[in-house]
Design an enzyme around this catalytic site. Structure first.
Site, PDB file in Angstrom:
ATOM      1  N   GLN A 130       0.848  -1.202   0.000  1.00 17.87           N
ATOM      2  CA  GLN A 130       0.000   0.000   0.000  1.00 17.87           C
ATOM      3  C   GLN A 130       0.880   1.247   0.000  1.00 17.87           C
ATOM      4  O   GLN A 130       1.532   1.541   1.010  1.00 17.87           O
ATOM      5  CB  GLN A 130      -0.865  -0.025   1.267  1.00 17.87           C
ATOM      6  CG  GLN A 130      -1.753   1.171   1.460  1.00 17.87           C
ATOM      7  CD  GLN A 130      -2.490   1.102   2.793  1.00 17.87           C
ATOM      8  OE1 GLN A 130      -2.003   0.482   3.748  1.00 17.87           O
ATOM      9  NE2 GLN A 130      -3.650   1.721   2.883  1.00 17.87           N
ATOM     10  N   GLY A 131       0.904   1.980  -1.113  1.00 18.37           N
ATOM     11  CA  GLY A 131       1.739   3.180  -1.202  1.00 18.37           C
ATOM     12  C   GLY A 131       0.922   4.434  -0.976  1.00 18.37           C
ATOM     13  O   GLY A 131       0.650   5.182  -1.926  1.00 18.37           O
ATOM     14  N   SER A 133       1.255   6.509   2.425  1.00 18.30           N
ATOM     15  CA  SER A 133       1.983   7.484   3.263  1.00 18.30           C
ATOM     16  C   SER A 133       3.233   8.019   2.594  1.00 18.30           C
ATOM     17  O   SER A 133       3.934   7.302   1.882  1.00 18.30           O
ATOM     18  CB  SER A 133       2.398   6.824   4.583  1.00 18.30           C
ATOM     19  OG  SER A 133       1.278   6.362   5.254  1.00 18.30           O
ATOM     20  N   GLU A 248      -9.677  -1.075   5.540  1.00 16.09           N
ATOM     21  CA  GLU A 248      -8.567  -1.251   6.479  1.00 16.09           C
ATOM     22  C   GLU A 248      -9.040  -1.159   7.926  1.00 16.09           C
ATOM     23  O   GLU A 248      -8.577  -1.885   8.787  1.00 16.09           O
ATOM     24  CB  GLU A 248      -7.495  -0.188   6.207  1.00 16.09           C
ATOM     25  CG  GLU A 248      -6.259  -0.346   7.068  1.00 16.09           C
ATOM     26  CD  GLU A 248      -5.085   0.508   6.596  1.00 16.09           C
ATOM     27  OE1 GLU A 248      -5.324   1.530   5.936  1.00 16.09           O
ATOM     28  OE2 GLU A 248      -3.950   0.144   6.906  1.00 16.09           O
ATOM     29  N   SER A 375      -4.070   6.945  13.245  1.00 14.04           N
ATOM     30  CA  SER A 375      -3.594   7.008  14.639  1.00 14.04           C
ATOM     31  C   SER A 375      -4.758   7.218  15.613  1.00 14.04           C
ATOM     32  O   SER A 375      -5.864   7.598  15.216  1.00 14.04           O
ATOM     33  CB  SER A 375      -2.580   8.160  14.783  1.00 14.04           C
ATOM     34  OG  SER A 375      -3.268   9.384  14.643  1.00 14.04           O
ATOM     35  N   GLU A 377      -5.206   9.568  17.719  1.00 16.43           N
ATOM     36  CA  GLU A 377      -5.688  10.962  17.711  1.00 16.43           C
ATOM     37  C   GLU A 377      -6.686  11.160  16.563  1.00 16.43           C
ATOM     38  O   GLU A 377      -7.708  11.831  16.728  1.00 16.43           O
ATOM     39  CB  GLU A 377      -4.508  11.936  17.545  1.00 16.43           C
ATOM     40  CG  GLU A 377      -3.576  12.022  18.748  1.00 16.43           C
ATOM     41  CD  GLU A 377      -2.591  10.862  18.829  1.00 16.43           C
ATOM     42  OE1 GLU A 377      -2.523  10.061  17.873  1.00 16.43           O
ATOM     43  OE2 GLU A 377      -1.900  10.744  19.852  1.00 16.43           O
TER      44      GLU A 377
END
Ligand SMILES: Cc1cc2nc3c(=O)[nH]c(=O)nc-3n(C[C@H](O)[C@H](O)[C@H](O)COP(=O)(O)OP(=O)(O)OC[C@H]3O[C@@H](n4cnc5c(N)ncnc54)[C@H](O)[C@@H]3O)c2cc1C
Length: 395
Positions: A130-131, A133, A248, A375, A377
């Site tokens: 998975q590209g 980030s 995901e 994340s 947060e």
């Protein structure tokens, strides 16, 4: 919703169980609880196992039958995952291909793209990474800067991705790239399918404290992919990428509380054996973890109810992700407390490579869980804005 098996589900459960009992033997049976993020233990054996699963159509359960799937219902998929977790079968090597890319391909791909890739994913002949980030585009994914420009019938790609899990093993990458020069935010992005084995791609592994290096920096320097290797429309990549992120955070993690139950049982056994279970503070922590597993179970059921009744995964997915990752991180800390001074001893040569046992490994790997797939947060932002209706975060 009634969670007891219907007669069809009970028959399906028996079929899964019988298959696992017949095939999960020898080397395959020794790999339970190993694999997954930050752990490449037994890669070749796990690849062989994946091929066996694919051969008997346990990979791609939910896919339409015309593409080799079984068109399994949500309930059947959960049955499979439950039995798989109960049998302590090896962690899957095709997570990105089967779990994230394939459902997106089924939703957005052309018939030709589906016919080309789905059978190869099922056979484990094509592994995917998975590209998404980049150094300045993680939580703020819309800031993607990797770009692709058309040169005749091919896209030419320039830029960098980071934290690309299993890029060094993958044959293909599904990447979000900027295809409209000068565009910003989520406009002008496309979802490209890029072959990994070519001169314009360099994969550099990143070693972590677990000792393994299963994620990578990926550099694109004139890498190429044919013009029609776009999923969805050119410039509409954001919408397609959001679908992948939905998968995901959703069903993929649904039955993992069964694995957590087993991990907790092991910690309790060690605590009873080494006497730390007599310590009231440890007892309280273990009881809290037990309650946490039950909460995960009920939240999973809520998510499944939503999925079956409305066909979509609601914000429970964010609540689930936030909860299980915090729970597992806390369990890792309890594991080290239960091991006491033994926690300071790890295998391997002094000053050289080290070897981690399962508990050390789980403790260290759990530190990453509150980051990947969105994340904590970011999950709190989603819950605050979409569930509680709080004002949007100032941007
Ligand atoms: C084990 C692992 C495997 C991964 N595998 C892949 C992979 O295969 N492919 C891939 O594309 N990516 C992968 N990632 C990357 C992952 O998706 C990102 O790390 C994640 O999205 C966070 O992005 P970042 O690292 O850029 O941190 P940043 O986005 O820079 O965030 C840094 C900190 O700031 C906080 N923060 C950021 N924005 C906000 C906000 N608006 N409000 C409040 N807090 C905020 C974050 O929560 C975090 O604590 C992986 C990561 C890990 C740890």
């Amino acid at each position: 919703m009634d969670f007891r098996d219907s007669p069809e589900e009970a028959a399906f459960r028996a079929e899964v169980r019988a298959w696992l009992a017949e095939h999960l033997k020898g080397e395959f049976a020794t790999l339970g609880s190993r694999g997954g993020p930050a752990d490449e233990t037994g890669w070749d054996t796990r690849l062989e196992w994946e091929r066996l699963l694919g051969r008997d159509r346990w990979v791609g359960l939910s896919w339409p039958e015309e593409y080799g799937g079984r068109a399994a219902s949500f309930a059947q998929q959960v049955v499979f995952q439950e039995e798989y977790a109960k049998a302590d079968a090896p962690a899957r090597v095709s997570f990105f291909g089967e779990g994230l890319f394939a459902p997106t391909l089924i939703a957005y791909g052309t018939d030709e793209q589906k016919r080309r890739h789905l059978p190869r994913i099922q056979a484990a002949d094509e592994l995917w990474c998975q590209g998404f980030s980049e150094p300045n585009a993680g939580s703020d994914l819309a800031n993607v800067q990797t770009r692709a420009t058309l040169d005749g019938d091919e896209w030419v790609i320039e830029g960098q991705k980071v934290w690309t899990t299993l890029a060094h093993r993958a044959d293909w990458c599904f990447a979000i790239v900027r295809t409209e020069p000068g565009s910003t935010a989520h406009h002008g992005l496309s979802y490209l399918l890029v072959p990994m084995h070519q001169p314009g791609i360099e994969v550099r592994p990143l070693r972590q404290m677990t000792g393994s290096a299963e994620f990578n920096e990926v550099f694109f320097d004139g890498a190429r992919t044919p013009r029609d290797h776009v999923l969805g429309e050119v410039g509409q990549g954001w919408k397609v990428a959001m679908a992948t992120l939905g998968f995901e955070r959703g069903t993929a993690f649904m039955s993992q509380q069964l694995g957590f139950e087993r991990e907790l049982a092991e910690v309790i056994e060690i605590a009873q054996r080494n006497g730390s279970a007599q310590d009231p503070a440890i007892r309280e922590r273990l009881a809290g973890h037990y309650a946490g597993v039950q909460i995960m179970r009920y939240n999973g059921m809520r998510m499944l109810t939503d999925l079956v009744q409305r066909g979509v995964i609601g914000p429970q997915a964010s609540i689930g992700k936030l909860y299980w990752t915090s729970w597992h991180r806390a369990l890792g800390e309890t594991e080290m407390a239960v091991l006491g001074t033994d926690a300071m001893v790890i295998g391997g040569k002094p000053g050289g490579d080290y070897e981690l046992d399962e508990l050390h490994h789980s403790f260290m790997a759990s530190r990453a869980e509150t980051i990947y797939a969105g994340s904590s947060e970011i999950q709190r932002n989603i819950i605050g804005e979409r569930v509680l209706g709080l004002p949007r975060e100032p941007r």
